[in-house]
Design an enzyme around this catalytic site. Sequence first.
Site, PDB file in Angstrom:
ATOM      1  N   CYS A 145       1.109  -1.227   0.261  1.00  0.00           N
ATOM      2  CA  CYS A 145       0.100  -0.102   0.051  1.00  0.00           C
ATOM      3  C   CYS A 145       0.810   1.387  -0.060  1.00  0.00           C
ATOM      4  O   CYS A 145       0.582   2.550   0.134  1.00  0.00           O
ATOM      5  CB  CYS A 145      -1.427   0.433   1.256  1.00  0.00           C
ATOM      6  SG  CYS A 145      -1.975  -1.366   0.756  1.00  0.00           S
ATOM      7  N   HIS A 279      -2.926   7.707   6.383  1.00  0.00           N
ATOM      8  CA  HIS A 279      -3.539   6.236   5.717  1.00  0.00           C
ATOM      9  C   HIS A 279      -4.958   5.924   6.013  1.00  0.00           C
ATOM     10  O   HIS A 279      -5.644   5.026   5.322  1.00  0.00           O
ATOM     11  CB  HIS A 279      -2.606   5.006   6.196  1.00  0.00           C
ATOM     12  CG  HIS A 279      -2.549   4.063   5.790  1.00  0.00           C
ATOM     13  ND1 HIS A 279      -1.890   3.888   3.814  1.00  0.00           N
ATOM     14  CD2 HIS A 279      -3.029   2.270   5.874  1.00  0.00           C
ATOM     15  CE1 HIS A 279      -2.268   3.082   3.417  1.00  0.00           C
ATOM     16  NE2 HIS A 279      -2.692   1.919   4.462  1.00  0.00           N
ATOM     17  N   HIS A 313     -10.408   2.162  -0.933  1.00  0.00           N
ATOM     18  CA  HIS A 313      -9.287   1.737   0.024  1.00  0.00           C
ATOM     19  C   HIS A 313      -8.207   1.354  -1.506  1.00  0.00           C
ATOM     20  O   HIS A 313      -9.080   0.128  -2.099  1.00  0.00           O
ATOM     21  CB  HIS A 313      -8.701   1.203   0.703  1.00  0.00           C
ATOM     22  CG  HIS A 313      -7.126   0.443   0.878  1.00  0.00           C
ATOM     23  ND1 HIS A 313      -5.887   1.465   0.826  1.00  0.00           N
ATOM     24  CD2 HIS A 313      -6.439   0.068   1.907  1.00  0.00           C
ATOM     25  CE1 HIS A 313      -5.317   1.022   1.134  1.00  0.00           C
ATOM     26  NE2 HIS A 313      -5.436   0.597   1.489  1.00  0.00           N
TER      27      HIS A 313
END
Length: 381
Positions: A145, A279, A313
């Site tokens: 990520c 995040h 996401h």
Amino acid sequence: MVKVVVTGISLISCLGDINLTWKGIINGMSGIKFSQPFNYFPPLPLGLINDQPSSIENITPKLIKNLCLDSNIFPPLNDTAVVIGSSRGCQSQWEVFLSTKSWQKSKEIQHFSPSWLETLPCQPSIITAKYIQTLSSVFSPANACATGLVAIAQGYELIKQKRSKRVIVGAVETPITPLTIAGFTQMKALSKNGCYPFAIHRDGFVLGEGGAMLMLETEELAKSRGSKIYGEILGWGMSCDAEGMTSPSVDGKTAIKTIQQCLKRSNLQTKDIDYINAHGTGTILNDQREAKIIHELFSHAPKVSSTKGATGHTLGASGVMAVALSLMSLKKQVLLPNLNLLPLDFGLNFCQQSRQYQLSKMLCFSFGFGGQNAVISIGKY
């Protein structure tokens, strides 16, 4: 000293292009909807761009074309470097290929269409490099990520080291595939209700499709062609906890050192930061750990939000999408809200509604599987 500035932005999310995504977020809209793209899974909240899952080959050309339009610079760009990453690459095509009856029967690679060489993880960077006809460096990072922020850091260094005066950076992700859904379901990481970063009753993240690209140039080059400038890349930090396959270090010490590393390289102190694009995935452990880190480092309580409540996401693309939106925020001096229908936890200084706000210095965080930590600092130009 060479300054690295951003002269172009392109983005595609479940809300649309960069302008539609920006308008949607500041107006409190989310592109996440309940969908059932595969009939062997129940309906799930997903950030689909279209009714059915997209592919790398569909999204990447649109991103690079829109970036050239926004930057007002067009191919051939022989001396422009490319750093475009992806954590999943063309996984969806492989899954389709391996599930076809022709493959199961023959076990021969020639039945794989399109060509196997056009489905390698580096495909987004190759598509971009071919489109701009570059003869310069081409890279394709894959850091879970943290991929998008790693791509920005690599592009930044290519310019600072005077290996290139212009670099296209970014990441593209199309992770809504059966294997990805099954894997994250088994890990109990996916939400059944929606994406609610930092909420008290958050229950996981929501998969989203999309990507973003930035045009990085030296300040000198940007000025010489009269380009608009969104902002400046000030520095970066990068590290790995190396503690587990999926879970990051609970104490957050390595992540804290990474943020401090970024600030030092950027000639900034913690008190200089006005806003943090977190995040903020909506999972129990990530949000808890990230809030602890922010509390420990930033006693002056900068504004905080996560845009994943609107876009889902997007895994490896999430960091560069956050930077793209933060640059828009910086340029327009408008806060990005933390879209959330549930009560928030942790007592951070969350942006819950968009409004005019004096912004000068920002940080964007990405934390990935394997303990990947990446931080990018940006500043008003």
